[in-house]
Design a protein around this motif. Structure first.
Motif, mmCIF file in Angstrom:
data_model
loop_
_atom_site.group_PDB
_atom_site.id
_atom_site.type_symbol
_atom_site.label_atom_id
_atom_site.label_comp_id
_atom_site.label_asym_id
_atom_site.label_seq_id
_atom_site.Cartn_x
_atom_site.Cartn_y
_atom_site.Cartn_z
ATOM 1 N N ASN A 250 -46.422 -53.910 -28.598
ATOM 2 C CA ASN A 250 -45.079 -53.354 -28.467
ATOM 3 C C ASN A 250 -44.929 -52.691 -27.101
ATOM 4 O O ASN A 250 -45.779 -51.887 -26.695
ATOM 5 N N THR A 251 -43.852 -53.011 -26.397
ATOM 6 C CA THR A 251 -43.624 -52.408 -25.083
ATOM 7 C C THR A 251 -43.025 -51.013 -25.196
ATOM 8 O O THR A 251 -43.142 -50.202 -24.271
ATOM 9 N N SER A 252 -42.370 -50.727 -26.310
ATOM 10 C CA SER A 252 -41.723 -49.425 -26.484
ATOM 11 C C SER A 252 -41.474 -49.166 -27.969
ATOM 12 O O SER A 252 -41.578 -50.065 -28.800
ATOM 13 N N PHE A 253 -41.179 -47.899 -28.270
ATOM 14 C CA PHE A 253 -40.828 -47.461 -29.620
ATOM 15 C C PHE A 253 -41.973 -47.535 -30.629
ATOM 16 O O PHE A 253 -41.768 -47.281 -31.809
ATOM 17 N N ASP A 254 -43.179 -47.892 -30.180
ATOM 18 C CA ASP A 254 -44.338 -47.790 -31.050
ATOM 19 C C ASP A 254 -44.919 -46.407 -30.809
ATOM 20 O O ASP A 254 -45.535 -46.149 -29.787
ATOM 21 N N HIS A 255 -44.727 -45.498 -31.747
ATOM 22 C CA HIS A 255 -45.095 -44.100 -31.528
ATOM 23 C C HIS A 255 -46.586 -43.834 -31.715
ATOM 24 O O HIS A 255 -47.067 -42.757 -31.357
ATOM 25 N N LEU A 256 -47.310 -44.799 -32.271
ATOM 26 C CA LEU A 256 -48.724 -44.591 -32.582
ATOM 27 C C LEU A 256 -49.679 -45.284 -31.616
ATOM 28 O O LEU A 256 -50.751 -44.765 -31.311
ATOM 29 N N VAL A 257 -49.305 -46.464 -31.151
ATOM 30 C CA VAL A 257 -50.186 -47.251 -30.278
ATOM 31 C C VAL A 257 -49.412 -47.653 -29.028
ATOM 32 O O VAL A 257 -48.408 -48.363 -29.116
ATOM 33 N N GLY A 258 -49.891 -47.215 -27.875
ATOM 34 C CA GLY A 258 -49.187 -47.478 -26.627
ATOM 35 C C GLY A 258 -49.329 -48.911 -26.150
ATOM 36 O O GLY A 258 -50.216 -49.653 -26.575
ATOM 37 N N TRP A 259 -48.467 -49.272 -25.220
ATOM 38 C CA TRP A 259 -48.423 -50.633 -24.673
ATOM 39 C C TRP A 259 -49.718 -50.969 -23.934
ATOM 40 O O TRP A 259 -50.245 -52.076 -24.039
ATOM 41 N N SER A 260 -50.260 -50.012 -23.209
ATOM 42 C CA SER A 260 -51.463 -50.258 -22.417
ATOM 43 C C SER A 260 -52.676 -50.564 -23.286
ATOM 44 O O SER A 260 -53.379 -51.550 -23.068
ATOM 45 N N THR A 261 -52.921 -49.724 -24.284
ATOM 46 C CA THR A 261 -54.112 -49.902 -25.115
ATOM 47 C C THR A 261 -54.028 -51.137 -25.999
ATOM 48 O O THR A 261 -55.027 -51.794 -26.266
ATOM 49 N N SER A 262 -52.813 -51.503 -26.426
ATOM 50 C CA SER A 262 -52.674 -52.671 -27.306
ATOM 51 C C SER A 262 -52.682 -53.987 -26.547
ATOM 52 O O SER A 262 -52.995 -55.041 -27.115
ATOM 53 N N SER A 263 -52.360 -53.938 -25.234
ATOM 54 C CA SER A 263 -52.368 -55.162 -24.434
ATOM 55 C C SER A 263 -53.581 -55.252 -23.511
ATOM 56 O O SER A 263 -53.730 -56.210 -22.759
ATOM 57 N N ARG A 265 -54.500 -53.394 -20.820
ATOM 58 C CA ARG A 265 -54.117 -53.341 -19.413
ATOM 59 C C ARG A 265 -54.207 -51.909 -18.902
ATOM 60 O O ARG A 265 -54.088 -50.958 -19.682
ATOM 61 N N ARG A 266 -54.362 -51.777 -17.601
ATOM 62 C CA ARG A 266 -54.166 -50.485 -16.964
ATOM 63 C C ARG A 266 -52.666 -50.227 -16.887
ATOM 64 O O ARG A 266 -51.865 -51.167 -16.870
ATOM 65 N N HIS A 267 -52.290 -48.968 -16.816
ATOM 66 C CA HIS A 267 -50.851 -48.655 -16.752
ATOM 67 C C HIS A 267 -50.203 -49.289 -15.527
ATOM 68 O O HIS A 267 -49.038 -49.697 -15.569
ATOM 69 N N THR A 268 -50.946 -49.394 -14.455
ATOM 70 C CA THR A 268 -50.405 -49.990 -13.231
ATOM 71 C C THR A 268 -50.246 -51.505 -13.350
ATOM 72 O O THR A 268 -49.601 -52.125 -12.504
ATOM 73 N N GLU A 269 -50.827 -52.094 -14.368
ATOM 74 C CA GLU A 269 -50.768 -53.546 -14.553
ATOM 75 C C GLU A 269 -49.684 -53.972 -15.540
ATOM 76 O O GLU A 269 -49.461 -55.169 -15.726
ATOM 77 N N LEU A 270 -49.025 -53.020 -16.163
ATOM 78 C CA LEU A 270 -47.976 -53.372 -17.120
ATOM 79 C C LEU A 270 -46.833 -54.070 -16.374
ATOM 80 O O LEU A 270 -46.350 -53.563 -15.359
ATOM 81 N N PRO A 271 -46.386 -55.217 -16.847
ATOM 82 C CA PRO A 271 -45.400 -56.008 -16.102
ATOM 83 C C PRO A 271 -43.988 -55.438 -16.184
ATOM 84 O O PRO A 271 -43.639 -54.737 -17.143
#
Length: 371
Positions: A250-263, A265-271
């Motif tokens: 999930n790119t947003s609105f997932d309050h429990l698991v962030g986009w970085s950890t689930s994909s 990626r480093r935060h700087t690598e998020l597209p």
């Protein structure tokens, strides 16, 4: 036309749900007068405080498309408060459960895993336990033509004796939940993130594993150990031997698991995402990345010595090791829907009545699955 015939064939058959004494549920399709001999086992693993019912919708949709090829096993060995027992304990349970399922279906040849949230980590531990390396085929001892060289097969990697095909995770905290905005609920507040780490014991042993707070015995935290092979647990070898590894996030609105950890990626690598879906058939899938393998970095792994990991960037180490393998990434957004606030469950269609917006994500997974 062929797709329509497959659907009709499914409805001519009977969807059978079998439960063993432990409550584990297998879904298969029976056809009148035919002996079902499915060849592919798909193991679906629930997340924190979840149950086998959470994957019911996805399991049924998968069997509609592949009615004769699959056994879909929705695990119940780790449900409700049992999910507080720790990733290692639950992984051992799942491994034992998978072996028992395989014994019931002698026709099985392949195996795949689908895990939601914590279920993805449980599956990663279980495959480390189930990993096998088949010995090479020996040369015949009584060969008349000594000069003839018989080809020797390379050792085959297997998961519980079966050919590994897909390893799919959905909103799984691969990098854990500690700091770095990995839990969006904390809004990036360092104070709340530190407090959550200290209070991780509230979720039992699982909480300590997720917040990387289980390194008090002199060993690195479990999630850090799970990015390499140990003596009797081949975590990374097991993950590597799957034909495809796919991470839905999930790119947003997932309050429990962030986009970085689930994909992963480093935060700087998020597209940067384009507006609208990549395919009208899947309105909530906003980005699909083909598998890319990162370069191998030879760097000092100081956590191998005593308590060096305490002064070590554990998240960076996990990213570096996990991305040495190729991952397909599928980014999901429920922005604009009423169900966006339930994104963590909607991506799985945990309950069809309130998470139906995620049906296209499940369909995408099925359409990219070959038995």
């Amino acid at each position: 036309m062929e797709k329509k015939m497959l659907k009709n064939k499914y409805w001519m058959g009977c969807l059978r749900a079998e439960a063993d004494k432990s409550g584990n549920v297998d879904l298969t399709v029976d056809f009148p007068g035919q002996l079902a001999e499915p060849t592919h086992l798909v193991v679906m693993v629930n997340g924190l405080i979840g149950s086998a019912q959470n994957w019911r919708f996805a399991a049924k949709q998968m069997l509609k498309k592949y009615p004769q090829d699959l056994v879909v096993h929705c695990s119940k060995r780790n449900h409700s408060t049992q999910t507080f027992d720790g990733v290692d304990v639950m992984g051992e349970r799942l491994a034992e459960e998978v072996r028992s399922v395989i014994k019931r279906y002698p026709s099985l040849q392949k195996i795949s895993f689908v895990g939601h949230s914590l279920g993805g980590l449980i599956a990663r531990y279980a495959i480390g336990r189930l990993y096998e390396l088949e010995s090479r085929e020996e040369l015949p001892q009584n060969s008349d033509d000594i000069g003839d060289k018989c080809p020797i097969e390379e050792p085959k990697e297997r998961i519980a004796g079966l050919e590994p095909v897909y390893f799919i995770t959905s909103a799984t905290p691969h990098l854990g939940s500690r700091g770095h905005k990995q839990v969006p609920l904390f809004s990036g507040s360092h104070t709340l993130e530190r407090l959550a780490t200290r209070m991780s014991w509230c979720l039992g042993k699982t909480g300590k594993h997720l917040f990387l707070a289980d390194g008090d015995d002199g060993k690195p935290p479990l999630l850090l150990r799970m990015v390499s092979d140990c003596r009797d647990l081949k975590f990374i070898s097991a993950l590597r031997c799957f034909k495809r590894r796919i991470a839905y996030a999930n790119t947003s609105f997932d309050h429990l698991v962030g986009w970085s950890t689930s994909s992963i990626r480093r935060h700087t690598e998020l597209p940067k995402l384009q507006r609208g879906p990549v395919n009208e058939k899947y309105p909530h899938i906003v980005n699909v990345e083909a598998p890319v393998t990162a370069r191998n970095h030879e760097e000092d792994r100081s956590w191998n010595n005593s308590n060096g990991f305490k002064n070590f960037d554990m998240e960076e180490e996990m990213i570096r090791e996990l991305t040495k393998l190729s991952w397909e990434r599928v980014d999901v957004s429920f922005r604009g829907t009423l169900q966006r606030l339930l994104a963590h469950n909607t991506i799985q269609v945990k309950t069809k009545m309130i998470n139906s917006a995620g049906a296209d994500v499940i369909q995408h997974m099925i359409d990219n699955f070959e038995p």
